[in-house]
Scaffold this active site. Structure first.
Site, PDB file in Angstrom:
ATOM      1  CE  LYS A 282     166.614 -47.110 -84.341  1.00  0.00           C
ATOM      2  NZ  LYS A 282     166.359 -48.262 -83.160  1.00  0.00           N
ATOM      3  NE  ARG A 356     158.346 -53.777 -79.604  1.00  0.00           N
ATOM      4  CZ  ARG A 356     158.847 -54.397 -79.030  1.00  0.00           C
ATOM      5  NH1 ARG A 356     159.142 -54.599 -77.590  1.00  0.00           N
ATOM      6  NH2 ARG A 356     160.448 -54.255 -79.544  1.00  0.00           N
TER       7      ARG A 356
END
Ligand code: BES
Ligand code: ZN
Ligand code: ZN
Length: 506
Positions: A282, A356
């Protein structure tokens, strides 16, 4: 030192207290209820104060009338609820949050509230008292764990007394306030867990918290470590964990409040204790917020604690896959293929779509319980903030009735959820050339393709909802009962949804 909420019977105008707090609607011309009693006892001073126009009753407006011995109390504090028709139960939560903080800034150690005998905004006395207790305790929340000198300086509100005029109000008020206290404490504990930095709050700490919760009656705790998870075949969960030196924990809490053969409701919460993005790292701006990427997991743990305290007649399982998402020599790389617990293979095209992956194994594990319903909750996608901003949780799933219950409960308790579609067409976006599915779905509909990914791990025989809280879990600025930083939003929604399902099964 936590704030205690007391509920007792009494006449507000006879209370010896630092402050009597009374909530009042905007444009209310009548002097009734507590206001009437106080007005009489002050020989009309309260009426003069209100008629002066200084206090209009606007939502969250606070006005103080100092007394001169007319009553045993030192002050009367008015707090506004806003206009009557748009006023919701959330107005009382907000007003109580605002006024509690005002009392603390005046360094008053205690104050007294009158329970409105007819409730607020059409709600029962019980629901009103619950909202009052919640508003006070949620509003007073502070995280001073790493600022001991500041903690010493601030004078906490020690006692808040809710006063009921008659026996019936007392009974309902007590039940509501007790419940509000349990629920607010759960939400505040979630905020605490999210506020702790990732060097303190690791998967190991979270597992220890789960074990502490399991000391209560009727709760069992199992924690799977890396080796056990590997043995079971949790390749998706371990694929995220493999870049980190911090040991991952797959946490399971089982609460039994109903007969053994009753099918459980299974909660699954994402608990990434820090999300760097992994190899798909990130940008550094705001990256520190990713210490709260375990909010879903914290909500699941605190929900189990709360429902055990509330003695809900349900069986509920909480599943919390917990790990860091780090880059490193052993980390999963874009293009790597993982074999999940369900047997399905996943091509990892972006290691930052890690939530996920751990939920895939969490949901597959949930299927072993043949659940009555599955609810997963996660800070899953930045896209949910793009779609809904910070005022709604994204809700998707395979069962319209359950989705509608989520929306309805959310609306009534002030943690609103909004549905996004989960049509089959979206599943096309996560097809892979080399594996069963891939973990990202391209540019459009990021929240939906994430849910489409999750749907691969849920058997359609079981009602399932997915709550994406990535837009609501962190506040940019303080609100009446929600602090800046970790908000705990989602905690009350899940607890109240379970209360709703307990009294009215799907
Ligand atoms: N934890 C993040 C989602 C998030 C973003 C939570 C902002 C709170 C605030 C999640 O793991 C993530 O990084 N998602 C990616 C998915 C993308 C790579 C498909 C995202 O939303 O950018
Ligand atoms: Zn991520
Ligand atoms: Zn994440």
């Amino acid at each position: 030192m936590p704030t205690t909420i007391k509920v007792k019977k009494g006449h507000i105008e006879e209370e010896r207290t630092e402050a009597i707090v009374v909530a009042r609607y905007q444009d209310d011309v009548k002097l009734d209820g507590a206001v009437a009693h106080l007005n009489r006892a002050t020989r009309g001073r309260l009426r003069t104060h209100i008629r002066s126009g200084e206090f209009q009753g606007k939502l969250n407006q606070v006005s103080i009338l100092h007394l001169n011995g007319e009553l045993p109390a030192k002050r009367i504090v008015l707090v506004g609820l806003g206009k009557k028709p748009p006023a919701r139960l959330d107005s009382i939560r907000q007003a109580m949050g605002t006024v509690s903080k005002a009392m603390r800034s005046l360094e008053l150690p205690s104050f007294t509230l009158a329970i409105p005998e007819r409730g607020i905004a059409g709600a029962t006395v019980e629901a009103t008292s619950q909202a009052m207790a919640e508003g006070c305790l949620l509003g007073l929340y502070q995280f001073l764990h790493y600022q001991p000198s500041r903690a010493k300086e601030t004078k906490p509100v020690r006692t808040i007394t809710l006063l009921a005029r008659d026996e019936q109000t007392l009974k309902m008020g007590r039940a509501g306030a007790q419940r509000g206290q349990v629920i607010a404490e759960a939400a505040n504990s979630v905020r605490d867990l999210c506020n702790h930095p990732s060097n303190v709050l690791t998967p190991t700490t979270l597992a220890a918290e789960a074990k502490t919760i399991a000391k209560a009656r009727g709760i069992r705790c199992t924690v799977l470590d890396r080796a056990k998870a590997k043995k079971l075949g949790m390749g998706a969960f371990l694929g995220v964990a493999q870049g980190s030196h911090e040991p991952p924990k797959f946490i399971v809490l089982e609460y039994s409040g109903a007969p053994k053969k009753t099918r459980p409701i299974v909660l699954v919460g994402k608990a990434v204790t820090f999300d760097t993005g992994g190899i798909s790292i990130k940008p550094s701006e705001n990256m520190e917020r990713m210490k709260a990427d375990m909010t879903g997991g914290a909500i699941v743990l605190q929900t189990i604690r709360a429902i055990a305290n509330l003695k809900l007649p349900l069986n509920v399982v909480g599943i919390v896959p917990s790990t860091e998402n780090m880059p490193g020599g052993l980390a999963t790389k874009p293009g790597d293929i993982l074999t999940s617990l369900s047997g399905k293979t996943i091509e990892v095209l972006n290691t930052d779509a890690e939530g996920r992956l751990i939920l895939a194994d969490g949901l597959a594990y949930a299927m072993r319980y043949k659940p009555a319903a599955v609810i997963d909750i996660a800070t899953l996608t930045g896209a949910v903030f793009v779609a809904l901003g910070s005022h709604a949780i994204g809700v998707l799933g395979n069962h319209d009735a359950l989705i509608n219950r989520v929306k309805k409960v959310g609306e009534s308790i002030g943690e609103r959820a909004w549905q996004l579609p989960l049509w089959d067409e979206y599943k096309e976006q996560i097809k892979s050339d080399v594996a069963d599915i891939r973990n990202i779905g391209g540019r459009g509909g990021g929240t939906i393709t994430a849910a489409a990914f999750l749907s691969h791990f849920v058997d359609d025989d079981y009602p399932w909802v997915h709550l994406d809280i990535a837009g609501t879990d962190w506040g940019e600025s303080a609100r009446p009962y929600i602090p800046k930083g970790p908000t705990g939003i989602g905690s009350r929604l899940v607890i109240e949804l379970l209360r709703d399902l307990a009294s009215n099964p799907l």
